[in-house]
Design an enzyme around this catalytic site. Structure first.
Site, PDB file in Angstrom:
ATOM      1  N   ASN A   9      13.176 -10.029   1.049  1.00  9.82           N
ATOM      2  CA  ASN A   9      12.784 -11.140   1.915  1.00  9.82           C
ATOM      3  C   ASN A   9      11.370 -11.560   1.525  1.00  9.82           C
ATOM      4  OD1 ASN A   9      12.110 -12.870   3.992  1.00  9.82           O
ATOM      5  ND2 ASN A   9      12.100 -11.279   5.595  1.00  9.82           N
ATOM      6  N   LYS A  11       9.686 -14.049   2.470  1.00 11.91           N
ATOM      7  CA  LYS A  11       8.949 -14.721   3.553  1.00 11.91           C
ATOM      8  C   LYS A  11       8.242 -15.975   2.999  1.00 11.91           C
ATOM      9  CE  LYS A  11       8.715 -10.346   5.910  1.00 11.91           C
ATOM     10  NZ  LYS A  11       8.029  -9.454   6.844  1.00 11.91           N
ATOM     11  N   HIS A  96      15.462 -12.798  12.125  1.00 12.11           N
ATOM     12  CA  HIS A  96      14.316 -11.958  11.756  1.00 12.11           C
ATOM     13  C   HIS A  96      13.324 -11.913  12.921  1.00 12.11           C
ATOM     14  CE1 HIS A  96      10.745 -10.464   9.783  1.00 12.11           C
ATOM     15  NE2 HIS A  96      11.555  -9.972   8.861  1.00 12.11           N
ATOM     16  N   GLU A  98      10.235 -12.097  13.060  1.00 11.86           N
ATOM     17  CA  GLU A  98       9.181 -13.122  13.010  1.00 11.86           C
ATOM     18  C   GLU A  98       9.702 -14.443  13.562  1.00 11.86           C
ATOM     19  OE1 GLU A  98       8.294 -12.493   8.874  1.00 11.86           O
ATOM     20  OE2 GLU A  98       7.488 -10.521   9.404  1.00 11.86           O
ATOM     21  N   GLU A 168      15.243  -3.509  11.731  1.00 13.90           N
ATOM     22  CA  GLU A 168      13.838  -3.595  11.357  1.00 13.90           C
ATOM     23  C   GLU A 168      12.966  -3.375  12.588  1.00 13.90           C
ATOM     24  OE1 GLU A 168      13.471  -6.102   7.515  1.00 13.90           O
ATOM     25  OE2 GLU A 168      13.409  -7.468   9.207  1.00 13.90           O
ATOM     26  N   GLY A 174       5.584  -4.827   7.740  1.00 13.85           N
ATOM     27  CA  GLY A 174       4.312  -5.257   7.157  1.00 13.85           C
ATOM     28  C   GLY A 174       3.127  -4.416   7.584  1.00 13.85           C
ATOM     29  N   SER A 214       8.343  -1.828   5.955  1.00 15.11           N
ATOM     30  CA  SER A 214       7.494  -1.049   5.038  1.00 15.11           C
ATOM     31  C   SER A 214       8.298  -0.088   4.154  1.00 15.11           C
ATOM     32  CB  SER A 214       6.403  -0.308   5.815  1.00 15.11           C
ATOM     33  OG  SER A 214       5.589  -1.232   6.508  1.00 15.11           O
TER      34      SER A 214
HETATM   35  P1  PGA Z   1       8.057  -5.366   5.032  1.00 14.87           P
HETATM   36  O1  PGA Z   1       8.986  -6.492   5.697  1.00 14.87           O
HETATM   37  O2  PGA Z   1       8.897  -4.653   4.007  1.00 14.87           O
HETATM   38  O3  PGA Z   1       6.907  -6.108   4.423  1.00 14.87           O
HETATM   39  O4  PGA Z   1       7.643  -4.445   6.131  1.00 14.87           O
HETATM   40  C1  PGA Z   1      10.345  -6.285   5.937  1.00 14.87           C
HETATM   41  C2  PGA Z   1      10.953  -7.506   6.580  1.00 14.87           C
HETATM   42  O5  PGA Z   1      10.307  -8.089   7.475  1.00 14.87           O
HETATM   43  O6  PGA Z   1      12.064  -7.911   6.240  1.00 14.87           O
END
Ligand code: PGA
Length: 251
Positions: A9, A11, A96, A98, A168, A174, A214
């Site tokens: 992803n 983003k 997601h 976010e 997640e 992140g 992460s």
């Molecule tokens: P990350 O994000 O690996 O940077 O923690 C995962 C995601 O939000 O899909």
């Protein structure tokens, strides 16, 4: 048999030129991945057309990060599932954290988006996950169960063949703080039992459930060794071809 999948992803990262280079870097190394593992990348909308060109002839799947609730019309700024399918996408990420947090995506919108995706032949990577306060109040199972039941339980059972779930935990996205393999496995097993109670054991067993938050080369092996973890949805570490490929080699 459910699939092993590693999905990137991206983003809102990379310029188009950088994204094309990244996709080329992944294509160049895809032969190093074992045959049983499917790779998917989800670049920003603006990158999809040139990245689709790079992926041509490779086994790598192309995903969007979102799609519209409506099929077409006066919806300024939106991108429809039909448009995505038309340029070669096979998947879209939906729900997601976010998007749930910053863009008000709720169960109603996500149910419409999933319907649009399916009508247009896109598979869906459906994200679920609790916030830190949910876990601190021991409500993480309830939160995830509701995210699944409010949206996925509206689907006819046969549609589940086109759903990949990504667990997640928001506190791990992140942040560099990964769920432990025990925490992740516990939730993945819970997700599978939730699916089983509604759709039956066969569908639950055949649904791919990815871990995200992460996930990186140094922890992927331990996570992917868990019986109910079928791969990862990778954010930060998917922006480097070497790291992304190393994660996909973790089995
Ligand atoms: P990350 O994000 O690996 O940077 O923690 C995962 C995601 O939000 O899909």
């Amino acid at each position: 048999m459910r699939k092993k999948i590693v999905a990137g992803n991206w983003k809102m990262n990379t310029s188009v030129a950088e994204g094309v280079e990244l996709a080329k870097g992944i294509v160049a190394k895809v032969a190093e991945i074992s045959k049983g593992v499917t790779l998917i990348i989800a670049p920003p909308f603006t990158h999809l057309v040139p990245v689709a060109e790079v992926l041509k002839g490779s086994p790598i799947g192309l995903s969007a990060q979102n799609c519209a609730t409506e099929p077409k019309g006066a919806f300024t700024g939106e991108v429809s599932a039909a448009m995505l399918k038309g340029i070669g996408c096979n998947y879209t990420i939906l729900g997601h954290s976010e998007r749930r947090e910053y863009y008000g995506e709720n169960a109603d919108k996500l149910t419409k988006k999933i319907a649009m995706a399916f009508e247009n032949g896109l598979k869906v990577i459906y994200c679920v996950g609790e916030k830190l306060e949910d876990r601190n109040f021991n409500q993480h199972f309830d939160v995830v169960s509701k995210q699944i039941s409010d949206v996925l339980f509206t689907l006819a059972p046969e549609k589940m063949a086109n759903v990949i779930i990504a667990y997640e935990p928001v506190w791990a996205i992140g942040t560099g703080e990964t769920a432990t393999a025990e925490q992740a496995q516990e939730m993945h097993a819970f997700i599978r039992s939730t699916l089983s109670a509604h759709f039956g054991e066969k569908i639950a067993e055949n649904t791919t459930v990815l871990y995200g938050g992460s996930c990186k080369p140094s922890n992927a092996k331990e996570l992917f060794a868990c019986p109910d973890i079928d791969g990862g949805l990778i954010g930060g570490a998917s922006l480097k071809a070497d790291d992304f490929i190393a994660i996909a080699q973790a089995w």
